[in-house]
Design an enzyme around this catalytic site. Structure first.
Site, mmCIF file in Angstrom:
data_model
loop_
_atom_site.group_PDB
_atom_site.id
_atom_site.type_symbol
_atom_site.label_atom_id
_atom_site.label_comp_id
_atom_site.label_asym_id
_atom_site.label_seq_id
_atom_site.Cartn_x
_atom_site.Cartn_y
_atom_site.Cartn_z
ATOM 1 N N GLU A 46 0.808 -1.214 0.000
ATOM 2 C CA GLU A 46 0.000 0.000 0.000
ATOM 3 C C GLU A 46 0.846 1.271 0.000
ATOM 4 O O GLU A 46 0.384 2.337 0.394
ATOM 5 C CB GLU A 46 -0.946 -0.022 1.196
ATOM 6 C CG GLU A 46 -1.914 -1.199 1.166
ATOM 7 C CD GLU A 46 -2.746 -1.328 2.424
ATOM 8 O OE1 GLU A 46 -3.591 -0.456 2.665
ATOM 9 O OE2 GLU A 46 -2.537 -2.297 3.175
ATOM 10 N N SER A 182 -6.846 -1.918 2.195
ATOM 11 C CA SER A 182 -7.085 -1.425 0.839
ATOM 12 C C SER A 182 -7.695 -2.478 -0.077
ATOM 13 O O SER A 182 -7.572 -2.404 -1.296
ATOM 14 C CB SER A 182 -5.794 -0.880 0.213
ATOM 15 O OG SER A 182 -5.361 0.276 0.897
ATOM 16 N N TYR A 251 -9.332 3.935 -4.997
ATOM 17 C CA TYR A 251 -8.332 4.987 -5.176
ATOM 18 C C TYR A 251 -8.285 5.592 -6.564
ATOM 19 O O TYR A 251 -7.418 6.412 -6.850
ATOM 20 C CB TYR A 251 -6.949 4.433 -4.792
ATOM 21 C CG TYR A 251 -6.933 3.965 -3.359
ATOM 22 C CD1 TYR A 251 -7.124 4.854 -2.311
ATOM 23 C CD2 TYR A 251 -6.783 2.614 -3.044
ATOM 24 C CE1 TYR A 251 -7.145 4.421 -0.997
ATOM 25 C CE2 TYR A 251 -6.797 2.172 -1.731
ATOM 26 C CZ TYR A 251 -6.978 3.082 -0.716
ATOM 27 O OH TYR A 251 -7.002 2.654 0.579
ATOM 28 N N ARG A 290 -11.552 4.357 11.694
ATOM 29 C CA ARG A 290 -12.666 4.227 10.756
ATOM 30 C C ARG A 290 -13.188 2.800 10.822
ATOM 31 O O ARG A 290 -12.420 1.849 10.719
ATOM 32 C CB ARG A 290 -12.221 4.540 9.324
ATOM 33 C CG ARG A 290 -13.411 4.718 8.353
ATOM 34 C CD ARG A 290 -12.984 4.715 6.904
ATOM 35 N NE ARG A 290 -12.702 3.360 6.438
ATOM 36 C CZ ARG A 290 -11.581 2.996 5.828
ATOM 37 N NH1 ARG A 290 -10.605 3.861 5.629
ATOM 38 N NH2 ARG A 290 -11.407 1.748 5.427
ATOM 39 N N ASP A 292 -15.732 0.042 9.134
ATOM 40 C CA ASP A 292 -16.472 -0.300 7.922
ATOM 41 C C ASP A 292 -17.604 -1.254 8.274
ATOM 42 O O ASP A 292 -17.393 -2.236 8.998
ATOM 43 C CB ASP A 292 -15.543 -0.943 6.904
ATOM 44 C CG ASP A 292 -14.400 -0.020 6.489
ATOM 45 O OD1 ASP A 292 -14.594 1.212 6.571
ATOM 46 O OD2 ASP A 292 -13.328 -0.521 6.102
ATOM 47 N N GLU A 305 -14.731 -4.461 9.580
ATOM 48 C CA GLU A 305 -13.391 -4.299 10.149
ATOM 49 C C GLU A 305 -13.196 -2.870 10.603
ATOM 50 O O GLU A 305 -13.994 -1.978 10.283
ATOM 51 C CB GLU A 305 -12.310 -4.703 9.150
ATOM 52 C CG GLU A 305 -12.333 -3.964 7.834
ATOM 53 C CD GLU A 305 -11.338 -4.559 6.845
ATOM 54 O OE1 GLU A 305 -10.298 -3.921 6.633
ATOM 55 O OE2 GLU A 305 -11.602 -5.653 6.308
ATOM 56 N N ASN A 307 -10.193 0.279 11.132
ATOM 57 C CA ASN A 307 -8.903 0.755 10.635
ATOM 58 C C ASN A 307 -8.281 1.753 11.598
ATOM 59 O O ASN A 307 -8.929 2.737 11.978
ATOM 60 C CB ASN A 307 -9.078 1.431 9.275
ATOM 61 C CG ASN A 307 -9.683 0.503 8.242
ATOM 62 O OD1 ASN A 307 -8.980 -0.177 7.521
ATOM 63 N ND2 ASN A 307 -11.010 0.469 8.178
ATOM 64 N N GLY A 311 -7.322 5.887 5.347
ATOM 65 C CA GLY A 311 -6.770 6.577 4.195
ATOM 66 C C GLY A 311 -7.130 8.050 4.208
ATOM 67 O O GLY A 311 -8.196 8.444 4.678
#
Length: 346
Positions: A46, A182, A251, A290, A292, A305, A307, A311
């Site tokens: 990443e 990612s 992305y 964050r 999800d 999950e 984070n 990002g």
């Protein structure tokens, strides 16, 4: 959380390290009262995303009057930290090294205040099966799963194992590396004949696979920031994608439509916010995170999950949530850096 008014003192030009090229054309010309070293790059899969996140955060901090220096994570890092002595380090590495706690261990070894979760909690959040167990212990819903190391998968016989997976979970299922981000190595499998290929793709990014029941519904991401009164959820961001929300979709603009805030009923929006804060606390996260989720058709959220290093690119979810909450991005990022410094002083 109300961000402080951006400082009016302009920031000094940053020093660009190997792998981090380009500076903001609006970089101010003289010193400030806060210096931040933004770390980005590294050698994980990443790396490119990390570099983009680093540049975006550096630009925002600079706009808030912060003296920002960008640096890659390389053999010069410790010398750079000793020489420049930044007030705060903001690690923006994604993937191994950046999110597994190891870089944070080194920053603590160097005695440098930094933004984000500590090493031990980072390791737990990075390991998806461990994180899912802790989320369940906190009363949160997460898809049922099993973990298969590559060696065991081979030794038991791939066909027999996959037949047992389908019998237990049905289809579709999602195959993903137990560690990683990612959406690299992640496949949603609709047909039994595609499952073996998904396992091979997963093992290309790690030695162990997590297979979990697929959950259908509205995909949302809920960011959390620490405030003086405790963790606070930002508005959820809804993700509508043509196909799979994979690396390319995340992305590269064009395949995904975002709604910030998400198009949820008020009571559902409150529930996903509550669950994101609960996940932040259950995993002992710090400063920002964050979560999800999938909101099922009955309105119940399921956590996929969490984070520890969200990002921060131009298409990332955390910055969209900040804007949706009405915050000024540069001011909020500065307040996060100040919070990291203040917590150390305390």
């Amino acid at each position: 959380m109300t961000p402080p008014t951006p400082a009016t003192t302009p920031a000094a030009p940053d020093v660009v390290a190997p792998g981090l090229t380009g500076t903001s054309s609006t970089a101010p010309a003289h010193g400030t009262d806060l210096s931040v070293a933004v770390l980005a790059g590294g050698l994980s899969h990443e790396r490119d995303v990390s570099l983009r996140s680093g540049r975006r955060v550096a630009e925002a901090l600079r706009a808030a009057g912060v003296d920002v220096r960008l640096h890659d994570v390389d053999a010069d890092l410790l010398g750079f930290l000793r020489t420049t002595r930044p007030d705060v380090v903001w690690p923006l590495l994604h993937g191994a090294g950046g999110e597994d706690g190891s870089l944070r261990d080194v920053l603590e070894l160097a005695g440098v205040p930094y933004v984000g979760t500590g090493p031990r909690a980072s390791r737990a959040a990075w390991d998806k099966p461990i994180a899912k167990e802790r989320l369940q212990q906190a009363g949160l819903t997460t898809p049922e799963w099993l973990t298969l190391p590559q060696e065991l998968f081979r030794d038991l016989g791939a066909a027999a194992v996959l037949d047992a997976v389908v019998e237990r979970f049905g289809l579709p299922v999602v195959v993903k590396p137990t560690r990683g981000g990612s959406a690299l190595g992640v496949t949603r499998v609709q047909r039994r004949e595609d499952l073996a290929r998904a396992m091979v793709d997963c093992f290309a990014y790690g030695g162990s696979a997590l297979i979990e029941q697929a959950v259908d519904g509205i995909e949302v991401a809920v960011s959390v920031i620490d405030s003086p009164t405790g963790p606070t959820a930002l508005p959820p961001v809804e993700i509508v994608v043509d196909g799979t929300y994979d690396y390319d979709a995340r992305y590269n603009a064009g395949r995904v439509e975002y709604f910030a805030p998400a198009r949820l009923d008020d009571h559902v929006a409150r529930q996903v916010a509550t669950d994101a804060v609960a996940a932040h606390r259950a995993l002992d996260l710090r400063h920002l995170s964050r979560t999800d989720m999938i909101v099922r058709p009955d309105g119940a959220p399921t956590v996929l999950e969490v984070n520890v290093a969200p990002g921060m690119t131009e298409t990332s979810l955390f910055p969209q949530a900040v804007v949706a909450a009405g915050h000024d991005v540069p001011a909020l990022y500065r307040s996060i850096a100040e919070q990291a410094l203040t917590s150390v002083r305390r």
